[in-house]
Design a protein around this motif. Sequence first.
Motif, PDB file in Angstrom:
ATOM      1  N   ALA A 192     -52.466 -14.758   7.758  1.00  0.00           N
ATOM      2  CA  ALA A 192     -52.396 -15.021   6.319  1.00  0.00           C
ATOM      3  C   ALA A 192     -50.999 -14.813   5.768  1.00  0.00           C
ATOM      4  N   LEU A 193     -50.609 -15.700   4.855  1.00  0.00           N
ATOM      5  CA  LEU A 193     -49.381 -15.562   4.079  1.00  0.00           C
ATOM      6  C   LEU A 193     -49.733 -15.163   2.663  1.00  0.00           C
ATOM      7  N   ASN A 194     -49.015 -14.193   2.135  1.00  0.00           N
ATOM      8  CA  ASN A 194     -49.218 -13.766   0.747  1.00  0.00           C
ATOM      9  C   ASN A 194     -47.880 -13.701   0.030  1.00  0.00           C
ATOM     10  N   TYR A 195     -47.905 -14.055  -1.256  1.00  0.00           N
ATOM     11  CA  TYR A 195     -46.702 -14.101  -2.089  1.00  0.00           C
ATOM     12  C   TYR A 195     -46.914 -13.148  -3.261  1.00  0.00           C
ATOM     13  N   SER A 196     -46.041 -12.153  -3.384  1.00  0.00           N
ATOM     14  CA  SER A 196     -46.181 -11.135  -4.429  1.00  0.00           C
ATOM     15  C   SER A 196     -45.074 -11.290  -5.459  1.00  0.00           C
ATOM     16  N   VAL A 197     -45.458 -11.631  -6.687  1.00  0.00           N
ATOM     17  CA  VAL A 197     -44.511 -11.728  -7.792  1.00  0.00           C
ATOM     18  C   VAL A 197     -44.503 -10.374  -8.491  1.00  0.00           C
ATOM     19  N   GLY A 198     -43.424  -9.617  -8.326  1.00  0.00           N
ATOM     20  CA  GLY A 198     -43.342  -8.266  -8.877  1.00  0.00           C
ATOM     21  C   GLY A 198     -42.514  -8.221 -10.151  1.00  0.00           C
ATOM     22  N   PHE A 199     -42.722  -7.177 -10.941  1.00  0.00           N
ATOM     23  CA  PHE A 199     -42.065  -7.041 -12.235  1.00  0.00           C
ATOM     24  C   PHE A 199     -41.339  -5.703 -12.320  1.00  0.00           C
ATOM     25  N   ARG A 200     -40.200  -5.711 -13.005  1.00  0.00           N
ATOM     26  CA  ARG A 200     -39.415  -4.496 -13.171  1.00  0.00           C
ATOM     27  C   ARG A 200     -40.056  -3.573 -14.195  1.00  0.00           C
ATOM     28  N   ALA A 201     -40.050  -2.301 -13.893  1.00  0.00           N
ATOM     29  CA  ALA A 201     -40.556  -1.293 -14.825  1.00  0.00           C
ATOM     30  C   ALA A 201     -39.722  -0.029 -14.652  1.00  0.00           C
ATOM     31  N   PRO A 202     -38.492  -0.021 -15.162  1.00  0.00           N
ATOM     32  CA  PRO A 202     -37.623   1.153 -14.975  1.00  0.00           C
ATOM     33  C   PRO A 202     -38.188   2.381 -15.652  1.00  0.00           C
ATOM     34  N   ASN A 203     -38.064   3.529 -15.011  1.00  0.00           N
ATOM     35  CA  ASN A 203     -38.540   4.764 -15.636  1.00  0.00           C
ATOM     36  C   ASN A 203     -37.393   5.455 -16.373  1.00  0.00           C
ATOM     37  N   GLN A 204     -37.711   6.543 -17.049  1.00  0.00           N
ATOM     38  CA  GLN A 204     -36.708   7.236 -17.864  1.00  0.00           C
ATOM     39  C   GLN A 204     -35.556   7.763 -17.019  1.00  0.00           C
ATOM     40  N   GLN A 205     -35.853   8.255 -15.822  1.00  0.00           N
ATOM     41  CA  GLN A 205     -34.784   8.743 -14.940  1.00  0.00           C
ATOM     42  C   GLN A 205     -33.804   7.627 -14.612  1.00  0.00           C
ATOM     43  N   ASP A 206     -34.354   6.446 -14.230  1.00  0.00           N
ATOM     44  CA  ASP A 206     -33.499   5.307 -13.886  1.00  0.00           C
ATOM     45  C   ASP A 206     -32.610   4.926 -15.068  1.00  0.00           C
ATOM     46  N   LEU A 207     -33.215   4.848 -16.258  1.00  0.00           N
ATOM     47  CA  LEU A 207     -32.477   4.398 -17.432  1.00  0.00           C
ATOM     48  C   LEU A 207     -31.400   5.399 -17.839  1.00  0.00           C
TER      49      LEU A 207
END
Length: 385
Positions: free
Chosen positions: A198-213
Amino acid sequence: MYQLKINDLSEQEFLTHFWQKKPLLIKQGFSHFEDPLDANELAGLAMEDSIESRIVTNHNNDWQTHQGPFEDFDLLTEENSTLLVQAVDHWHPEAAQLLEPFRFIPNWRIDDLMISFSTPNGGVGPHLDQYDVFIIQGEGKRHWRVGLPDPTLKQFAQNKKLLQVEAFEAVIDCILEPGDILYIPPGCPHEGYAVENALNYSVGFRAPNQQDLLSSFADHVIDTESGQKRYTDHNLVTRASKGELTNNEAEKVKHLIASMLEDDGLFKQWLGKTLSQPKHEMDLAPVEPAFTQEQIANELAEPDTIFERVGGTRAIYQLCENELLVSINGDNFTLPIGDIAAVKLLTDETEFNTNELANAQNSLVFVQMFTILVNEGIWFNANQE
């Protein structure tokens, strides 16, 4: 190329009732789905030094993770194994088209396209993600279970690079077939195992946390030599305890820090830079010899010329008081408000026709910026390919 149908929901109805709220099975979200690549092409990408990849195996419940690049694929056995490749949209233009139907979510939130190939019973085990994801089923079938967020669920490390979660109750239990899509919000436990290759395609989204920011903002303050204002106490008076740090003094320190965030110019420059920064390496080929500004102005003036941007490009803009702040792959450009239509073509679309530019080519600043972008290999004249 790909037309998304979210069951009987409009895009806004999906956002209102499901986005970041509850998982959704979308049957035949892409009807008559055709894979943009095959397992051999995916394996070829996993052999490249500049592309992030890994193979996960689970023989006899012994979970192992192996980092790429790979010289051979002996680890990818006939059963219980999965090859995962990150940011395929940066390297494979046809696969990158899978991101386009999901751009009803703002561009800055879209992260990348991960593609996996699994042999029967292959997967990465039950786990949690702290971001939204659409999982598109390509070739083959995959059995999925998805639960609702449960703060009592315990996570544990099968090995240093594979975090899993304990058993959970599923609210979706299904087998995905080609063209089916699974939407999973942050914090929902899920697990998927291939029923057949099986092939799967995952479209992911950014969600920066407070530490990252905060870490990123601090770096920006240092890099720009901002934040030079010092603590002052002109009205200091004697006090009974020399060791006390008063609430008023603590508030003054907090305000000193907060005043940098309240500096609109500093904040927006940082925000544009950090949110447009690609997370993965890009497939850029700078132009040699570089185009002159006059050459690019002439090309923009030519009718029916198509310019495309390279996969993985992150382009956003912010409306400031008297100008536009355009941020592309971590670089900021300041343009006049009058260039808004042209800027939207660069940030909203992955390609544009020069006929759509109208009077934008008359803006010297826009042409200057676009010349830089073309010379860096971020945009290119598709008519010359």
